[in-house]
Motif scaffolding. Structure first.
Motif, PDB file in Angstrom:
ATOM      1  N   ASP A 498      -4.825   1.390  -5.948  1.00  0.00           N
ATOM      2  CA  ASP A 498      -4.100   0.754  -4.857  1.00  0.00           C
ATOM      3  C   ASP A 498      -2.867  -0.013  -5.323  1.00  0.00           C
ATOM      4  N   ASP A 534      -1.959  -2.703  -2.403  1.00  0.00           N
ATOM      5  CA  ASP A 534      -2.438  -2.461  -1.047  1.00  0.00           C
ATOM      6  C   ASP A 534      -3.923  -2.770  -0.963  1.00  0.00           C
ATOM      7  N   ALA A 535      -4.288  -3.583   0.007  1.00  0.00           N
ATOM      8  CA  ALA A 535      -5.697  -3.919   0.201  1.00  0.00           C
ATOM      9  C   ALA A 535      -6.014  -3.811   1.693  1.00  0.00           C
ATOM     10  N   GLY A 536      -5.988  -2.611   2.203  1.00  0.00           N
ATOM     11  CA  GLY A 536      -6.271  -2.407   3.611  1.00  0.00           C
ATOM     12  C   GLY A 536      -5.190  -2.989   4.499  1.00  0.00           C
ATOM     13  N   ALA A 537      -5.529  -4.020   5.263  1.00  0.00           N
ATOM     14  CA  ALA A 537      -4.574  -4.637   6.176  1.00  0.00           C
ATOM     15  C   ALA A 537      -3.566  -5.510   5.458  1.00  0.00           C
ATOM     16  N   ASN A 539      -1.004  -6.478   2.036  1.00  0.00           N
ATOM     17  CA  ASN A 539      -0.193  -5.934   0.947  1.00  0.00           C
ATOM     18  C   ASN A 539       0.500  -7.102   0.258  1.00  0.00           C
ATOM     19  N   HIS A 572       0.578  -8.909   6.127  1.00  0.00           N
ATOM     20  CA  HIS A 572      -0.807  -8.790   6.597  1.00  0.00           C
ATOM     21  C   HIS A 572      -0.799  -8.345   8.048  1.00  0.00           C
ATOM     22  N   ARG A 576      -3.522  -4.741  15.851  1.00  0.00           N
ATOM     23  CA  ARG A 576      -2.955  -3.387  15.856  1.00  0.00           C
ATOM     24  C   ARG A 576      -1.443  -3.415  16.024  1.00  0.00           C
ATOM     25  N   SER A 579       2.007  -8.051  12.787  1.00  0.00           N
ATOM     26  CA  SER A 579       1.807  -8.289  11.351  1.00  0.00           C
ATOM     27  C   SER A 579       2.674  -9.459  10.922  1.00  0.00           C
TER      28      SER A 579
END
Length: 626
Positions: A498, A534-537, A539, A572, A576, A579
């Motif tokens: 990632d 990158d960690a899912g939601a 960065n 983050h 939906r 951010s």
């Protein structure tokens, strides 16, 4: 090494928009290198791209900040984000490179350079940078390379995106974009964006400069941009591109009760029609106009104000002809420049350039070949330029290349007509560049290395005493200098799970051959290192910028120390549609100079919120807003 560093135009825009989503580097489509969309794997010229995802993820504060982190580029700036800035490609002067917006050249005819501080980052979708001489394709001034800016474009369902943020020095930013595309026989693509940015800034000057004033020098920038394309019939498209940006920026002229400031603007507007006349022949007709206006206000009376306006009009007819698997390109261009100023009436005149160019690109198995030639005819005489390039695919992911090209820079209005400084007999600067390169890219790991040597002659400099005789007591512009821009660029990128890692290093020797001195404000070594997680939601990333020492004068007696900067950023996804962004520049509060006695930003924080929604329901799938 780290220790030492520290002491087609319009048609191509439309076609590229369909091909250039967020692809891996190996499948990226590049427009600028050949004036037509071409896969990066088939591009011989040394080049790089900055896409919308990169701009959004890193949250760069300005286009100058963004370019400063790219390989082969150095910048100078006389203060904060609203102050005068220069961008050097491979050691070339700021007026020795071309800047395009959606295929349309921008810049001042009096200085020969683009007004970088007035270019709004909020309107930009992506940037392409091509290094080395491209005069055979673009004409005058493409000695160091070409930087092309693509504004936001519409695609898919109607969408609204936006951004608002606040940071140090009372910096406030906001922008919004409406974009989308319709289906059917007469499909329409559209994007309209607007933005505003203000800042109280900081004092641009330091004690020791005659113009020092301790007050803060803020700025206010406003912009609007539009990109529209309509399918008239099968294979026939028409379009409109436009950009307008206005910048009011404070600057120092010494202690004064009057708030000295400048108001500048850049504006482009272009229309085009493209048609597939035959299965092997596509033609494009484009007409465009650009303006570069500036005014300085140094007192409350009109007598203390100066104004310089540049207007340029372009007509381009481009023909792309398929010859089997090869591409033949024929180009006719007409360019008119007009300058209007209240301070030097002798400069209020037109200058016309007529040009014809041809290029040929071929691929035979593992062999790549490109060749181009051009003739420009203007008041400074006929100029002939050419280029040839060869690439060989050593393995599936490994390619070697070599190229040679000539280029020139046209004398500016200042160098030709400015009273008691310019001379109508001044000739264009000439460049001869040879380079070799090696590139490896397997889709995950990418490594490139290039070596170049660009010999410049007839360089225009300010010479004292002036050889033209009486009336030039303060010096004059004169073809007297020679220079060599030589160097090597190394770059690498990879992804480990990632984490995205990138590094670049430039080792260069930009020298004035007439004196043996290094060209001003150029470092022998500069580099960047970046890591992005990158960690899912979420960065997060870190950037490290390194530069060696530079000199602030031609005699190389005023030394600017080297520096190292560390920047952090994080984003983050809150929901939906929403951010958040956080950026922390110069975390160590490093004090450094890009120009003698001019301040640079210390540690600064900036936070912002992004919004993006598809108007037909659901979140925007991509994040091209920034």
């Amino acid at each position: 090494m780290i220790v030492r560093f520290i002491r087609h135009p319009a048609l191509a825009v439309v076609l590229a928009a369909a091909c250039h989503a967020h692809a891996e580097p190996a499948s990226t489509v590049l427009v600028t290198a050949t004036r037509s969309p071409q896969a990066l794997a088939d591009v011989i010229s040394d080049s790089t791209t900055i896409d919308a995802a990169q701009i959004a993820r890193t949250g760069a504060g300005s286009i100058v900040d963004l370019l400063q982190r790219q390989r082969g580029i150095e910048v100078t700036r006389n203060g904060g984000a609203g102050s005068a800035a220069s961008v050097y490609l491979r050691g070339a002067n700021s007026n020795q490179s071309i800047v395009l917006v959606d295929g349309v050249r921008i810049g001042s005819s009096t200085t020969g350079a683009a007004n970088w501080s007035a270019i709004p980052l909020t309107a930009i979708d992506r940037i392409e940078i091509v290094y080395g001489p491209l005069s055979a394709l673009y004409g005058a001034d493409a000695i160091g390379g070409v930087i092309q800016i693509f504004t936001k474009q519409g695609q898919g369902a109607p969408a609204v995106t936006g951004f608002a943020g606040y940071g140090s020095n009372n910096t406030r930013k906001a922008d919004a974009t409406v974009s989308g595309a319709t289906d059917g026989a007469h499909s329409l693509r559209y994007a309209l964006s607007a933005g505003k940015e203000t800042s109280h800034g900081f004092s641009s000057t330091r004690p020791g400069l005659s113009s020092y004033n301790p007050d803060d020098d803020g700025y206010d920038r406003q912009n609007v941009a539009g990109h529209f394309g309509l399918q008239l019939a099968e294979g026939v498209h028409a379009g409109l591109v436009l950009l307008h940006s206005r910048l009011q920026a404070d600057y120092d002229t010494g202690p004064s009760a009057y708030n000295t400031h400048s108001i500048s603007s850049i504006a482009t507007a272009g229309v085009f029609v493209s048609a597939q006349l035959l299965p092997t022949w596509r033609t494009l007709l484009q007409t465009a106009q650009t303006r570069d206006n500036s005014a300085n206000y140094t007192s409350a009376t009109a007598a203390g104000n100066t104004r310089i306006d540049t207007r340029q009009h372009f007509t381009t007819w481009q023909n792309d002809v398929q010859v089997g698997a090869d591409l033949l390109q024929l180009l006719v261009e007409h360019r008119t420049e007009h300058v209007d100023t209240n301070g030097a009436p002798a400069m209020n005149r037109d200058r016309v350039t007529k040009a014809f160019a041809a290029s040929y690109n071929a691929r035979r198995g593992a062999h790549l070949l490109s060749a181009s030639a051009r003739r420009d005819d203007a008041v400074y005489g006929k100029q002939y330029t050419g280029a040839i390039g060869y690439g060989y695919q050593l393995a599936r992911a490994l390619r070697a290349s070599a190229s040679y090209g000539s280029s020139f820079r046209a004398p500016t209005y200042n160098e030709l007509y400015f009273p008691n400084y310019g001379n109508a007999a001044n000739r264009p600067e000439k460049g001869r560049n040879a380079e070799v390169g090696l590139r490896y890219d397997d889709g995950v790991n990418a490594v490139s290395a290039s070596y170049y040597r660009n010999r410049l002659s007839d360089m225009l400099v300010n010479t004292t005493p002036c050889p033209f005789g009486a009336g030039y007591t303060g010096g004059c512009a004169y073809n007297v200098s020679r220079a060599t821009l030589a160097g090597a660029t190394l770059a690498g990128a990879t992804r480990v799970k990632d984490v995205r890692l990138g590094v670049s290093a430039d080792l260069q020797h930009p020298q004035d051959d007439s004196t043996g001195k290094r060209l001003i404000r150029r470092a022998r070594r500069h580099a960047t290192v970046s890591a992005d997680y990158d960690a899912g939601a979420a960065n997060a990333g870190v950037e490290v910028q390194l530069s060696g020492a530079r000199f602030d004068n031609a005699a190389n007696t005023s030394r600017l120390g080297g520096y190292g900067l560390v920047n952090l950023y994080a984003t983050h996804a809150l929901t939906r549609d929403w951010s958040a962004l956080l950026r922390w520049n110069n975390v160590a509060n490093k004090r450094y100079e890009l120009a003698r006695y001019y301040n640079t930003p210390g540690a600064t924080l900036f936070v912002g919120l992004r919004f993006g929604v598809n108007l037909t329901g659901g979140a925007q799938q991509e994040a091209p807003w920034h």
